[in-house]
Write a protein that holds these residues in place. Structure first.
Motif, PDB file in Angstrom:
ATOM      1  N   THR A 257       0.858  -1.179   0.000  1.00 35.43           N
ATOM      2  CA  THR A 257       0.000   0.000   0.000  1.00 35.43           C
ATOM      3  C   THR A 257       0.895   1.231   0.000  1.00 35.43           C
TER       4      THR A 257
ATOM      5  N   THR B  68      -3.190   0.959  -3.959  1.00 31.13           N
ATOM      6  CA  THR B  68      -2.915  -0.474  -3.853  1.00 31.13           C
ATOM      7  C   THR B  68      -2.986  -1.109  -5.235  1.00 31.13           C
TER       8      THR B  68
ATOM      9  N   TYR C 119       1.120   5.396   0.328  1.00 27.59           N
ATOM     10  CA  TYR C 119       0.379   6.494   0.952  1.00 27.59           C
ATOM     11  C   TYR C 119       0.892   7.825   0.399  1.00 27.59           C
TER      12      TYR C 119
ATOM     13  N   ASN D 162      -4.630   6.371  -0.592  1.00 24.77           N
ATOM     14  CA  ASN D 162      -3.912   5.104  -0.497  1.00 24.77           C
ATOM     15  C   ASN D 162      -3.965   4.426  -1.853  1.00 24.77           C
TER      16      ASN D 162
END
Length: 348
Positions: free
Chosen positions: A278, A291, A280, A289
């Motif tokens: 992940t 992913t 940030y 975020n």
């Protein structure tokens, strides 16, 4: 340049069978496994029978002298990494040595020098480098998506994961416990993602609180009466560029999860956790975020072996280099030195 890589095995235990030989076999006709050496004759013979290896030795020096080899995997206890690797390099073999590089930084440096003098490949079994998450995050870091990475956190923790087999709890043969066994994996991964910055200072502490008494084990029953390693290590590295890294590693600790292997990076443009991946960031006045929607399902050991074979056959540089191994070993030894003396260790 040979078309078929003739492989010899030094050490025939679990890591040799499960991580190396199984995956060499997947390389097909690019590889021929021709010999195996182990000080325990029965172990070598059982391994040879399992993988149809024609030559068996109890002395790797005899194997190197009597069998024509192109490359060797070193899968011994840590104490024997350096002498076996150096002997194989001097015999004209490329070497994939299991982690950690050695017992001391001096040994790791001798191994690097031997590789340079022989003009052969030396790389180490840091299979987490071959994880899809690591490859993706490395591209993001190198592209500047995280900006200046000034802080990192490394976790390699088990709740009650002291190995109940092998010599993992024997300091004389292994050099230490979780720090040199599982901690070294995540430490190497963090350093790789940070482009292996030069260290300045190391402060470390080790503990022996749970391993030297009888208890519940999720990785078999360990020999708690002869437990000579640390069961936890914690510490910090400060680098010459001002970045810092916090490390926590344990075979046994009173924590929630049975196992956690992870790296956290923090930069001035973004941060990341590795497993699961992940990222940030702050975008358009919003905290976001990021992913991956998909990552390939890859066996890290399989990819490590395939890339080692590729490097040997084509001359392409390996992902893990001998000089990185020297720096990593310096850090491991500095952690243990700091823990023993109670003082920080200056490395520059």
């Amino acid at each position: 340049m040979t078309d078929v890589l003739r492989i010899g095995m030094i050490g025939a235990g679990g890591i040799a069978r499960d991580a190396h030989l199984t995956n060499y076999q997947k390389c097909g006709d690019r590889v021929e496994i021709v010999a195996v050496a182990d000080v325990v004759k029965e172990t070598a013979e059982a391994c040879a029978e399992m993988f149809s290896i024609p030559r068996v030795f109890t002395d790797y020096q005899e194997m190197l002298e009597q069998v024509e080899l192109d490359a060797v995997s070193v899968c011994t206890p840590n104490k024997f990494h350096a002498p076996a690797t150096i002997a194989a390099l001097k015999a004209g073999c490329h070497v994939l040595c299991e982690k950690p590089p050695a017992m001391t930084a001096e040994e790791a440096d001798e191994m690097a020098q031997a590789a340079e003098e022989a003009g052969k490949i030396l790389t180490y079994g840091f299979h987490y480098r071959h994880a899809p998450e690591v490859e993706v995050l490395k591209r993001f870091v190198d592209a500047g998506e995280l900006g200046d990475v000034y802080a990192s956190r490394v976790h390699a923790l088990r709740r009650r994961g002291i190995p109940g087999w092998g010599v993992f709890t024997n300091k004389e043969l292994q050099g230490g416990g979780p720090l040199i066994d599982i901690g070294v994996h995540m430490l190497d991964t963090a350093l790789y993602l940070m482009s292996y910055p030069e260290p300045e200072l190391v402060l470390g502490s080790t503990y022996q609180k749970l391993g030297n008494r009888k208890g519940v084990g999720v990785m078999g029953e360990w020999d708690w009466e002869n437990f000579s390693i640390e069961d936890m290590a914690r510490g910090m590295i400060r680098f010459q560029n001002g970045a810092t890294l916090i490390l926590e590693t344990a075979f046994a600790a009173n924590v929630d999860q049975l196992q956690e292997m992870n790296v956290t990076l923090m930069g001035d443009e973004g941060g990341a956790d590795l497993f699961p991946l992940t990222i940030y960031q702050e975008k358009h006045e919003t905290l976001v975020n990021l992913t991956p929607a998909h990552l390939p399902d890859i066996n890290y050991h399989e990819r490590e072996i395939q890339r080692f074979v590729d490097s040997c056959l084509t001359g392409t540089p390996p992902l893990s280099t001998p000089r990185q191994g020297v720096l990593l070993q310096r850090l491991i030894n500095a952690f243990y030195q700091s823990a023993e003396t109670g003082e920080p260790v200056k490395l520059s």
